[in-house]
Design a protein around this motif. Structure first.
Motif, PDB file in Angstrom:
ATOM      1  N   LEU A 120      18.004 -19.400  14.989  1.00 30.88           N
ATOM      2  CA  LEU A 120      17.505 -18.237  14.513  1.00 30.88           C
ATOM      3  C   LEU A 120      17.883 -16.957  14.823  1.00 30.88           C
ATOM      4  N   HIS A 121      17.944 -16.849  16.240  1.00 29.38           N
ATOM      5  CA  HIS A 121      18.513 -15.873  16.885  1.00 29.38           C
ATOM      6  C   HIS A 121      20.109 -15.419  16.471  1.00 29.38           C
ATOM      7  N   ARG A 122      20.967 -16.370  16.247  1.00 26.41           N
ATOM      8  CA  ARG A 122      22.314 -16.155  15.911  1.00 26.41           C
ATOM      9  C   ARG A 122      22.330 -15.628  14.446  1.00 26.41           C
ATOM     10  N   VAL A 123      21.414 -16.123  13.473  1.00 22.87           N
ATOM     11  CA  VAL A 123      21.402 -15.879  12.347  1.00 22.87           C
ATOM     12  C   VAL A 123      21.133 -14.352  12.235  1.00 22.87           C
ATOM     13  N   GLU A 124      19.954 -14.025  12.926  1.00 24.35           N
ATOM     14  CA  GLU A 124      19.365 -12.541  12.841  1.00 24.35           C
ATOM     15  C   GLU A 124      20.488 -11.675  13.420  1.00 24.35           C
ATOM     16  N   SER A 125      21.224 -11.956  14.474  1.00 24.45           N
ATOM     17  CA  SER A 125      22.253 -11.380  15.081  1.00 24.45           C
ATOM     18  C   SER A 125      23.252 -11.219  13.949  1.00 24.45           C
ATOM     19  N   GLU A 126      23.925 -12.134  13.343  1.00 25.93           N
ATOM     20  CA  GLU A 126      24.987 -12.161  12.565  1.00 25.93           C
ATOM     21  C   GLU A 126      24.600 -11.187  11.291  1.00 25.93           C
ATOM     22  N   LEU A 127      23.411 -11.239  10.708  1.00 22.23           N
ATOM     23  CA  LEU A 127      23.198 -10.580   9.542  1.00 22.23           C
ATOM     24  C   LEU A 127      22.827  -8.978  10.215  1.00 22.23           C
ATOM     25  N   ALA A 128      22.315  -8.596  11.103  1.00 27.85           N
ATOM     26  CA  ALA A 128      22.172  -7.223  11.863  1.00 27.85           C
ATOM     27  C   ALA A 128      23.689  -6.791  11.960  1.00 27.85           C
ATOM     28  N   ILE A 129      24.732  -7.485  12.445  1.00 27.36           N
ATOM     29  CA  ILE A 129      26.235  -6.956  12.378  1.00 27.36           C
ATOM     30  C   ILE A 129      26.608  -7.092  11.130  1.00 27.36           C
ATOM     31  N   GLN A 130      26.532  -7.542  10.209  1.00 24.09           N
ATOM     32  CA  GLN A 130      26.818  -7.301   8.714  1.00 24.09           C
ATOM     33  C   GLN A 130      26.511  -6.169   8.372  1.00 24.09           C
ATOM     34  N   ARG A 131      25.116  -6.002   8.739  1.00 23.79           N
ATOM     35  CA  ARG A 131      24.820  -4.797   7.965  1.00 23.79           C
ATOM     36  C   ARG A 131      25.467  -3.439   8.346  1.00 23.79           C
ATOM     37  N   LEU A 132      25.936  -3.439   9.870  1.00 23.61           N
ATOM     38  CA  LEU A 132      26.587  -2.443  10.280  1.00 23.61           C
ATOM     39  C   LEU A 132      27.963  -2.142   9.428  1.00 23.61           C
ATOM     40  N   VAL A 133      28.492  -3.137   9.192  1.00 22.88           N
ATOM     41  CA  VAL A 133      29.882  -2.965   8.306  1.00 22.88           C
ATOM     42  C   VAL A 133      29.678  -2.454   7.045  1.00 22.88           C
ATOM     43  N   HIS A 134      28.473  -2.878   6.559  1.00 18.07           N
ATOM     44  CA  HIS A 134      28.130  -2.292   5.071  1.00 18.07           C
ATOM     45  C   HIS A 134      27.671  -1.049   5.379  1.00 18.07           C
ATOM     46  N   GLU A 135      27.021  -0.628   6.166  1.00 14.89           N
ATOM     47  CA  GLU A 135      26.434   0.788   6.349  1.00 14.89           C
ATOM     48  C   GLU A 135      27.516   1.652   6.531  1.00 14.89           C
TER      49      GLU A 135
END
Length: 150
Positions: free
Chosen positions: A9-24
């Motif tokens: 779960l921690h890994r999934v949350e981290s990957e989603l947060a990082i993907q969000r940076l690229v989109h932002e």
């Protein structure tokens, strides 16, 4: 919750947060939203938008994106193939991007490149520490005297 499930779960949350940076990054640049664009960077981050050009620190990054907005009437970024490698509170990433920009004379150019990133989590928040745009290319012919889009 088991340790294995918590780790996943921690890994999934981290990957989603990082993907969000690229989109932002893309939305902030394209919509000329300075707050949105600068919120993705750590204070001491480095942005190297083209070979030979580098902005060290958030103030320099802020000035760099403002200069881009002066050069182009409009920008539109699309990213794909984002791959993230996590290592604790540090991660690296690579994403391909295609960019369309409109110059002041009304002409449009499409180009692209590869984002090579380093992300770090500080105080529980992921942000970009380093972004280098490499292997840039121009699909369309540039107007005389124009430089490639970042």
């Amino acid at each position: 919750m088991t340790d294995d499930l918590a780790d996943r779960l921690h890994r999934v949350e981290s990957e989603l947060a990082i993907q969000r940076l690229v989109h932002e990054y893309c939305h902030g640049a394209d919509k000329q939203d300075l707050h949105r664009f600068t919120a993705i960077w750590h204070e001491d981050a480095v942005w190297a938008p083209t070979p030979g050009r580098r902005h060290d620190g958030l103030d320099a990054i802020r000035a760099g994106i403002k200069a881009e907005w002066q050069k182009y009437q409009q920008m539109h970024h699309w990213t794909a193939n984002h791959v993230i490698t996590l290592d604790g509170d540090r991660a690296s990433g690579e994403a391909d991007a295609e960019i369309s920009v409109q110059f002041p004379d009304g002409s449009w150019v499409r180009g692209g490149g590869t984002y090579r990133d380093v992300y770090t989590r500080r105080d529980g928040v992921w942000r970009i520490t380093y972004r280098e745009i490499s292997t840039s290319f121009d699909i369309d012919r540039l107007p005389p005297g124009a430089s490639s889009p970042a």
